[in-house]
Design a protein around this motif. Structure first.
Motif, PDB file in Angstrom:
ATOM      1  N   ILE A 143       1.319  -1.079   0.103  1.00 27.35           N
ATOM      2  CA  ILE A 143       0.004  -0.206  -0.077  1.00 27.35           C
ATOM      3  C   ILE A 143       0.631   0.905   0.073  1.00 27.35           C
ATOM      4  CG2 ILE A 143      -1.709   0.944   1.005  1.00 27.35           C
ATOM      5  CD1 ILE A 143      -1.818  -1.296   2.993  1.00 27.35           C
TER       6      ILE A 143
ATOM      7  N   ALA B  65      -2.366   4.503  -2.221  1.00 28.63           N
ATOM      8  CA  ALA B  65      -3.408   4.975  -1.207  1.00 28.63           C
ATOM      9  C   ALA B  65      -3.123   6.636  -0.832  1.00 28.63           C
ATOM     10  CB  ALA B  65      -2.949   4.443  -0.169  1.00 28.63           C
TER      11      ALA B  65
ATOM     12  N   ILE C 196      -8.716   2.602   3.806  1.00 24.72           N
ATOM     13  CA  ILE C 196      -8.083   3.203   3.863  1.00 24.72           C
ATOM     14  C   ILE C 196      -9.178   4.489   3.085  1.00 24.72           C
ATOM     15  CG2 ILE C 196      -6.626   4.232   1.098  1.00 24.72           C
ATOM     16  CD1 ILE C 196      -5.141   0.827   1.155  1.00 24.72           C
TER      17      ILE C 196
END
Ligand code: URP
Ligand code: ZN
Ligand code: ZN
Length: 457
Positions: A5, A45, A394
């Motif tokens: 991520i 992200a 997220i």
């Protein structure tokens, strides 16, 4: 399965920093800047927050109450939770009179098995305390059911007398468990309810008018006093009244281990909702009831200054049709509870962080880290750190959402926040390394969640 991520802002109860998170299997294995590691999937992200998965330590899925049962089961309820950014729940198993705790635990384990899409644990509600049940408390603690809910309300159904409450508290002093208390003076409330009904006062608002703040404050004071006598911690559930908060604050100022949670409904709704026309007030029939609007700011202050440690939901949904309607001519027959498992994170972010009432770190503390610590899940849950479960939300801080029964996933025919616009919502949710909500779409599976054996204090 591995995940990388990239570029999000990682927020824990203590830190905020930009970084990449590498997930190997079910756990976080590395956090760093510009991590360059091969992964099965890379998630961008940028512009988003990474929060530890939300932990909701107060839910009632598939729960019998007042001749009906809560409208979400462990499948629909946990899928709704996932959409809202919650990856762990602690639900309540109920020991009915004459039953063993073991029977209650098995019953609730069966309800969740093969259905829960996120991880789950149980508190045990004790309604009948014998010597044998006290011994069973120890056994349950060893099996990872380390907290017990006792009721000071609902005489004849759930309520325990003070002697039994003291015995249960003393037992947790030995076995390391935690007592969670529903603090309302049930005897006093019953008198007020009978008096109102005798005067023909049957509308939903009389639910609130017969459960005064002082009855909550008195029971909160008594719960803390009994815990002080037993020399053990106590956790007050669903605290709603400023007068009850004063009791917790006073105890904490004296150095007592008194803890308490409140819930979004007490922060965003108020007694005024009971004055909505017709039978609409039934949507908000819950115990304790909604309080005067001014209470909201007092609760926010309690949250900011750590007199309240947790925001849970007390998710206990009943449809208006056929369920709340059971009390259309008698408010005392309206099943108590309201939906909230899906809306907690967005409501608290929008109403707490964006308004400056609480910091971003405090948001994580109240919705994840602190419940994990109090209920024996930390640091497996409640933080983003190497070795912790890869439960990650997220979160898009700019996403605007209008809360509505039409788009939410809870299996109930109304929403108490209908039409309210919030800014800040879940985008993608990861539960033990599996992407279970992907850009707003549920990609997990019923039965993907695991039972959590929690540790003691
Ligand atoms: O009204 C409520 N809170 N229903 C759920 C049961 C409880 O007391 O938590
Ligand atoms: Zn309760
Ligand atoms: Zn509850």
């Amino acid at each position: 399965m591995s995940l990388l991520i990239k570029g999000g802002v990682i927020v824990t109860a203590s830190d905020i920093y930009q970084g990449d998170v590498f997930v190997d299997g079910e756990r976080i294995s590395a956090i760093g800047i510009d991590l360059d590691m091969p992964a099965d999937r890379v998630i961008d992200a940028a512009g988003k927050y990474l929060f530890p998965g939300g932990i909701d330590v107060h839910t009632h899925l598939d729960m019998p109450f007042g001749g009906t049962k809560s409208a979400d089961d462990f499948e629909s309820g946990t899928i709704a939770a996932a959409h809202g950014g919650t990856t762990t729940i602690v639900d309540f198993a109920i020991q009915y009179k004459g039953q063993t705790l073991h029977h209650a635990w098995e019953t609730w384990m069966q309800k969740a098995d093969g259905k829960a899409a996120i991880d789950y644990g149980f508190h045990m509600i004790i309604t009948d305390l014998s010597d044998q049940v006290e011994q069973e408390m120890d056994a349950l603690v060893r099996q990872g059911v380390t907290s017990f809910k006792l009721f000071m309300a609902y005489p004849g159904v759930f309520m325990l007398d003070d002697a039994s409450i003291l015995r249960a508290l003393l037992r947790t002093g030995k076995n390391g468990g935690t007592i969670c208390m529903h603090a309302e003076n049930g005897g006093v409330i019953d008198v007020l309810v009978q008096k109102a009904l005798a005067q023909g006062k049957t509308a939903p608002k009389y639910h609130a008018l017969t459960r005064p703040a002082r009855a909550e404050a008195e029971a909160t004071h008594r719960a803390i006093a009994l815990a002080e006598i037993a020399d053990v911690p106590v956790y007050i559930v669903h605290l709603s009244a400023a007068e009850a908060l004063e009791m917790v604050t006073e105890a904490r100022d004296r150095g007592l281990p008194a803890f308490a949670e409140t819930c979004p409904q007490y922060l965003f709704l108020s007694y005024d909702n009971y004055e909505e026309p017709g039978f609409e007030g039934a949507k908000y029939v819950m115990s304790p009831p909604l309080r005067a609007r001014e209470t909201q700011e007092q609760l926010w202050r309690g949250l900011a200054f750590n007199d309240l440690q947790v925001i849970s939901t007390d998710h206990c949904p009943f449809c208006m049709k056929e369920q709340k309607e059971l009390g259309s001519s008698d408010f005392s027959k309206i099943p108590n509870g309201a939906p909230g498992i899906e809306t907690r994170m967005s409501l608290v972010y929008d109403g707490g962080v964006r308004t400056g009432r609480i910091s971003l770190n405090r948001f994580v503390e109240l919705t994840s880290a602190s419940p994990a610590r109090i209920f024996g899940l930390f640091p497996k849950k409640g933080t983003i750190a190497p070795g912790s479960d890869a439960d990650i939300v997220i979160f898009d801080p700019e996403k605007r959402v209008t809360l509505s029964v039409k788009t939410l996933h809870m299996q109930v025919d109304y929403n108490p926040y209908e039409g309210r616009e919030v800014t800040g919502a879940t985008d993608t949710v990861i539960s033990r390394g599996r992407v279970i909500v992907d850009a707003g779409k549920f990609t997990g599976r019923a039965g993907g969640g695991a039972f959590l054996r929690r540790s003691t204090r």
